[in-house]
Motif scaffolding. Structure first.
Motif, PDB file in Angstrom:
ATOM      1  N   ALA A 128      29.344  40.084  41.373  1.00 25.59           N
ATOM      2  CA  ALA A 128      30.497  40.851  40.900  1.00 25.59           C
ATOM      3  C   ALA A 128      31.341  39.947  40.004  1.00 25.59           C
ATOM      4  CB  ALA A 128      31.330  41.309  42.098  1.00 25.59           C
ATOM      5  N   GLY A 174      34.546  43.188  42.761  1.00 26.31           N
ATOM      6  CA  GLY A 174      34.555  42.399  43.996  1.00 26.31           C
ATOM      7  C   GLY A 174      35.493  42.963  45.060  1.00 26.31           C
ATOM      8  N   ALA A 185      36.756  35.297  45.995  1.00 35.21           N
ATOM      9  CA  ALA A 185      36.188  35.091  44.652  1.00 35.21           C
ATOM     10  C   ALA A 185      36.327  33.630  44.225  1.00 35.21           C
ATOM     11  CB  ALA A 185      36.905  35.986  43.644  1.00 35.21           C
ATOM     12  N   ALA A 188      29.628  41.855  47.882  1.00 35.73           N
ATOM     13  CA  ALA A 188      28.744  41.204  46.895  1.00 35.73           C
ATOM     14  C   ALA A 188      28.439  39.782  47.340  1.00 35.73           C
ATOM     15  CB  ALA A 188      29.426  41.195  45.528  1.00 35.73           C
ATOM     16  N   LYS A 239      31.102  36.477  43.934  1.00 42.31           N
ATOM     17  CA  LYS A 239      32.206  37.114  43.205  1.00 42.31           C
ATOM     18  C   LYS A 239      32.849  36.074  42.306  1.00 42.31           C
ATOM     19  CE  LYS A 239      33.279  40.096  47.103  1.00 42.31           C
ATOM     20  NZ  LYS A 239      34.302  40.480  48.097  1.00 42.31           N
ATOM     21  N   ASP A 248      34.800  39.947  37.762  1.00 44.02           N
ATOM     22  CA  ASP A 248      36.022  40.652  37.366  1.00 44.02           C
ATOM     23  C   ASP A 248      36.883  39.742  36.509  1.00 44.02           C
ATOM     24  OD1 ASP A 248      35.799  43.217  38.777  1.00 44.02           O
ATOM     25  OD2 ASP A 248      35.786  41.967  40.580  1.00 44.02           O
TER      26      ASP A 248
END
Ligand code: DC
Length: 214
Positions: free
Chosen positions: A4, A115, A180, A122, A125, A6
Motif C-alpha cells: 500500500a 494503508g 507505515a 497490507a 505500507k 499513500d
C-alpha cells in the motif's frame, strides 16, 4: 503480498509504486484514476462536484476511460479531490479497489487511504511525502515539459489547497497508517527514492520472516 502506497500529490508515489510493481512482479492500480474518472464523467454530465448525487451518478464510467491520458490534467485532479470528500462516493469505489488488493497474485496500490481503509492489513505500507515547495517545483517542471503555460505560485497554491482538502476531509483523510514506513523524497532523485522504497519493502519482508506471522 500487498503493498500500500499513500501520500500527497506530486510526492513521487505514482512512479515509486509503478517501479515497485515491476520489481516485485505485482499487478498495479493507481486508485487516484478512479476518482479522476468520476471527476471527468461528472464534468461531461454537467454535474456539480460538491453535490453527492451528481458525484454518484458519475460513478458508472466505462473502464476504458481509465486509459485516457487527459485524466491526468490539473483540472480533473481538482475535481477528483472534490468528489472524493463524499463518503457515499468513496464506498461506491471501495469494492473495486479491495477486489484488486486482495487478488491471489497480490498487488501494489497507490492512493490516499490504501494503508488505512482499502487494505489495512497490507504486508507493506509506505507513506511517500515531500515538502510542498519540492512538489510544486516537480509539477511546474512537468507541465513546462508538456508545453503548458504555467505560473509557479498558482501551482503551489493549488497543491496546498488539494493537501488541505485531502487531509481534512471527514471520510478517509490522507494520513499515514500507524504502521507505515515514511519516505520523504524532498531531497532525493526519483532513482534514489525508488531504491529506498525497494529497500524498505525488503526490510519489511525480512522483519516479517524473522518474527513469523503477527
Ligand atoms: O493521486 P491523484 O492525484 O491522482 O488523486 C486525485 C484525487 O483523488 C486526490 O486529490 C484525492 C482523491 N483520491 C482519494 O481520495 N483516495 C485515493 N485512494 C486516491 C485518490
Amino acid at each position: 503480498m500487498i503493498i500500500a502506497v499513500d501520500g500527497p500529490t506530486a510526492s513521487g508515489k505514482g512512479t515509486i509504486s509503478k517501479e515497485l510493481a515491476k520489481h516485485f512482479t505485482l499487478p498495479f492500480l493507481d486508485t487516484g484514476l478512479l476518482y479522476r474518472a468520476v471527476g471527468w464523467t461528472l464534468r461531461d454530465q454537467g454535474g456539480d462536484a460538491d453535490n453527492v448525487a451528481d458525484a454518484l451518478a458519475a460513478c458508472q464510467f466505462d473502464s476504458a476511460l481509465l486509459d485516457n491520458p487527459a485524466l491526468r490534467s490539473e483540472v480533473i485532479g481538482g475535481l477528483a479531490s472534490r468528489v472524493s470528500v463524499h463518503p457515499e462516493l468513496r464506498r461506491a469505489l471501495d469494492k473495486r479497489q479491495k477486489d484488486f488488493a486482495y487478488q491471489p497474485a497480490g498487488a501494489v496500490l497507490d492512493g490516499r487511504d490504501i494503508g488505512t481503509v482499502i487494505a489495512p492489513d497490507a504486508d507493506v505500507k509506505l507513506f511517500v511525502t515531500a515538502s510542498s515547495e519540492a512538489r510544486a517545483v516537480r509539477r511546474f517542471e512537468e507541465m513546462k515539459r508538456r508545453g503548458e503555460l504555467v505560473n509557479f505560485d498558482d501551482i503551489l497554491a493549488d497543491i496546498l489547497k488539494r493537501d488541505d482538502r485531502d487531509q481534512n476531509r471527514a471520510a478517509a483523510p490522507l494520513k499515514p497508517a500507524e504502521d507505515a514506513d515514511l519516505l520523504d523524497t524532498t531531497n532525493l532523485t526519483i532513482g534514489d527514492a525508488i531504491q529506498q522504497a525497494i529497500a524498505l519493502v525488503n526490510a519489511k519482508i525480512s522483519r516479517r520472516e524473522n518474527n513469523g506471522p503477527a
